[in-house]
Design an enzyme around this catalytic site. Sequence first.
Site, PDB file in Angstrom:
ATOM      1  CG  ASP A 213     -47.484  10.352  30.205  1.00  0.00           C
ATOM      2  OD1 ASP A 213     -48.363  10.640  31.044  1.00  0.00           O
ATOM      3  OD2 ASP A 213     -46.760   9.354  30.303  1.00  0.00           O
ATOM      4  CG  HIS A 236     -51.757   9.326  28.743  1.00  0.00           C
ATOM      5  ND1 HIS A 236     -50.802   8.576  29.417  1.00  0.00           N
ATOM      6  CD2 HIS A 236     -51.774   8.848  27.472  1.00  0.00           C
ATOM      7  CE1 HIS A 236     -50.270   7.687  28.578  1.00  0.00           C
ATOM      8  NE2 HIS A 236     -50.841   7.849  27.395  1.00  0.00           N
TER       9      HIS A 236
END
Length: 387
Positions: A213, A236
Amino acid sequence: MAELKVIAIVLLLALVLCSRPVEAVFNIADYGAKSDGQTDSAGALLSAWQAACRSTGAATVYVPAGSFLVRRGEFSGPCESSKITFQIDGTLVAPSGYGAAGEWLLFDHVEGVEVYGGTIDGRGSSLWACKAGSHGCPAGVSSLVFRNSKGITVSGLTSVNSELYHMVIDNCEGVTMQGVRITAPGSSPNTDGIHVQGSSHVTITGAGIKTGDDCISIGPGTTDLWIEQVNCGPGHGISIGSLGKGYDEAGVENVTVKTSVFAGTTNGLRIKTWGRPSEGFVRGVVFEHSVMQDVQNPIIIDQNYCPDDKGCPDQSSGVKISEVTYNDIHGSSASQVAVKFECSPSNPCTGIWLQDIKLTYGNTPAESSCQHADGSASGFVVPPSCL
């Protein structure tokens, strides 16, 4: 006379040395911790902490080499000691299986705590497998959380395979994280590297983050945050947000991200807000001197976040974004649109400034896309600015 001077100097040095406070060291092995990776050492770790917390001078909680199973650790203050060091030479290991929610290792209402070296292993693979095959799984636990605390330092710590967030800074003031290493598979869900919210005067430098993430996520109420020399990927990217899920949400202000490298990440430098009414804001942000290596969205503002189209379809974000600078961002994009500003129609972005941007997409020119964004560009800007 000379001999008397020498004796006086020796006596004076001895007096100075004797008057120095001796730092107390509390070895968790002395409290019954076993380095077999199977015997729960949570009680021993807590006992060592409580002894250090009661100390009137500087104190150290020492985790020697070896693998120590810790089912959960909560280290609460306030403490008598104004300086407590966690020196980890071994590995703290979470139990197998997975927890429902919350924190694995929590420091709450502490001041002057320093964590050095070592590894914490969240053993999150069981939960990730559950989430991959079912919608009835618990959220999981974050590995290391600092809450309601001041004057915190984390240096040289490695976190691997957290169930949820690896490290969280929540409602803290004056936190320094330097040289931390965070690792989880790129497919591991919701395993943010470092999450900061409700905190001020936080510095993160020299971090290497590979996760599933955000490498670093920045939540509501964050002010005066400095991020420098971070290597991110997979992951991310570095994200301000998501913001604006709640209406009366605190804003984000005075954030600097510089000299960082993004390799194969979904995003590079991102601001993300929910597409719904909110009193939140983002202002005074500087992104600079950073490198993109095959990043899907190198520069992106997304104010239409609405997962599963629940609770916010066909609404407009109330989060006001202003005074955001992008300076000296270069490298390669994995998509043709390398700069994307999708701002709120009811609260357009203002004061967006692009300077010396050079982003390429293979052998074809990269593009930029702007919606409801106002600002200016200077210097060499590729793709051409749409502002």
